[in-house]
Scaffold this motif. Structure first.
Motif, short mmCIF file in Angstrom:
data_model
loop_
_atom_site.label_atom_id
_atom_site.label_comp_id
_atom_site.label_asym_id
_atom_site.label_seq_id
_atom_site.Cartn_x
_atom_site.Cartn_y
_atom_site.Cartn_z
N ARG A 77 0.74 -1.18 0.01
CA ARG A 77 -0.03 0.11 -0.20
C ARG A 77 0.93 1.33 -0.02
NH1 ARG A 77 -5.15 1.19 1.22
NH2 ARG A 77 -5.78 -0.83 1.64
N GLU A 78 0.65 2.26 -0.87
CA GLU A 78 1.31 3.63 -1.07
C GLU A 78 0.58 4.58 -0.47
OE1 GLU A 78 2.18 3.90 -5.15
OE2 GLU A 78 4.37 3.73 -4.67
N SER A 79 -0.88 4.59 -0.50
CA SER A 79 -1.67 5.38 0.01
C SER A 79 -2.91 4.75 0.19
CB SER A 79 -2.10 6.68 -0.97
OG SER A 79 -2.57 6.25 -2.04
N ALA A 80 -4.11 5.52 0.54
CA ALA A 80 -5.51 5.12 0.80
C ALA A 80 -6.17 4.05 -0.27
CB ALA A 80 -6.42 6.00 1.15
N ASN A 81 -5.61 4.54 -1.56
CA ASN A 81 -6.18 4.18 -2.71
C ASN A 81 -5.38 3.51 -3.84
OD1 ASN A 81 -9.08 5.10 -1.83
ND2 ASN A 81 -8.50 6.95 -2.34
#
Length: 401
Positions: free
Chosen positions: A299-303
């Motif tokens: 995961r890099e960000s929430a999306n």
């Protein structure tokens, strides 16, 4: 999320263990003759499928490119402004090289010496123009180039002089798809990413868009997620290989052959994972081997997610012997090849590199004490010929059969 992340890290360590241990101390392998049997043929309906067991993949080898290909060519592309390309996709035939990417650059056609010949089509939304392209085909024998854009209702057609010809209408809109054109009987075979609601995963049609037959998607239907892919590598003449990459979510699957003459999707290779969740993965078929990779979402960000470094494995079609591997370009002194799995396409291994990147790679290789004087001189001369403002360099090697 923390529990899921720990599972990913633990599973990845298990998967990569055989691939990474002692990699710096291994000499080049001459093949898989000393590796264990990791795959056996199983009967699935009317088809025999080579099924590989992940638990048996315990060996790791340093694989030289020369084990899989003939001698590599180093091709300096034409330096004219209209010939400039980026690190982009490539198709090769006996006498031509076709290069394109998903940016705002049209297709460029070169001869095998790197001389720029012509631009194919144009970037745009008008007649004979395209925006993002999903698949393409270079048919030297029949003097044709075929281009399939994303979300398209037609295949664009050009001759090798760059002249546009009447496009081939498709009987269904193709969000993401791959194809083979068969000029002998004036038909087209298409496999698409079967989003929910699309009535077919594969079909054949004539050049006027009239459907001849089709296959319903059944259990292969995928969620409406453009992270998923459908890929063919076309490394074996007469075979339409199909890899449906389900990333969101992953699932048990196979590499298929689309037998369009008998209207069958025939499974031919699969890897039996013992992990949950199943890692991101894909398959590639070569004349004598199957290859695969496995990685995990990070995961890099929430999306948004990226991929962990992949583990690569190779399995011999005849013996079922297999191992994790790292691929090295022994034609250029033994530098490791990144993205090894998807550098094999249309019967060739290829790398399309900016000259500065290739020069940096060669300078690192020249620091090695293991080069012969002849190879050292060869690589030194090549490095000195590279200038950062030049067009790209193509490394091309034909697959052995």
């Amino acid at each position: 999320m923390e529990k899921f992340g720990n599972l990913i890290i633990g599973s990845l360590c298990l998967l990569l263990a055989g691939s990474c241990q002692n990699s710096n101390n291994m000499s080049f392998s001459n093949g898989l003759e000393n590796s264990p049997v990791v795959g056996t043929f199983v009967q699935v309906g009317d088809d025999q499928v080579l099924a590989c067991d992940q638990k048996l993949l315990t060996d790791s080898i340093r694989l030289p490119l020369s084990f899989l290909t003939e001698e590599a060519e180093i091709i300096h592309l034409d330096n004219r402004d209209e010939a400039l390309v980026s690190d982009s996709r490539l198709l090769a035939s006996d006498n031509y090289i076709l290069i394109w990417n998903n940016k705002q650059n049209p297709f460029k056609l070169f001869d095998r010496k790197g001389k720029f010949l012509t631009t194919i089509g144009a970037y745009g939304q008008g007649p004979n123009e395209y925006l993002n392209v999903y698949d393409a085909s270079l048919d030297e024998k029949n003097n044709r180039i075929y281009i399939l854009p994303w979300q398209s209702t037609q295949i664009l057609v050009y001759d090798l002089e760059g002249n546009p010809l009447p496009p081939i209408p498709l009987c269904l809109r193709v969000p993401k798809g791959t194809f083979q054109v068969n000029p002998q009987d004036s038909t087209v075979a298409v496999v698409l990413l079967p989003f929910q609601g699309i009535p077919a995963i594969a079909w054949t049609q004539d050049f006027q868009g009239n459907r001849i037959n089709f296959i319903e998607p059944g259990h292969l239907q995928t969620p409406q997620d453009f992270s998923n892919e459908v890929i063919t590598n076309n490394n074996i003449a007469g075979t339409f290989d199909v890899n449906i990459l389900c990333i969101m979510p992953t699932r048990v699957d196979s590499l298929y052959h689309y037998d369009f003459r008998n209207n069958r999707l025939r499974p031919c290779f699969t890897l039996n994972f013992y992990e949950d969740p199943i890692p991101w993965h894909g398959y590639v078929e070569l004349p004598n081997h199957f290859m695969g990779d496995a990685s995990y979402p990070v995961r890099e960000s929430a999306n948004t997610f990226t991929s962990s470094p992949p583990a690569y494995y190779i399995v011999d079609k005849k013996t079922g012997k297999g191992a994790f591997f790292r691929l090295y370009n022994d034609f250029l002194g033994g530098s490791e090849i990144g993205g090894a799995l998807y550098s094999f396409c249309n019967g060739y291994f290829y790398k399309n590199m900016e000259p500065a990147n290739l020069k940096n790679m060669l300078e690192e290789t020249l620091k090695s004490d293991g080069l012969s004087e002849e190879k050292r001189q060869e690589l030194t001369t090549l490095a000195q010929s590279l200038h950062e403002n030049d067009n790209n360099i193509v490394i091309l090697a034909k697959l052995k059969h």
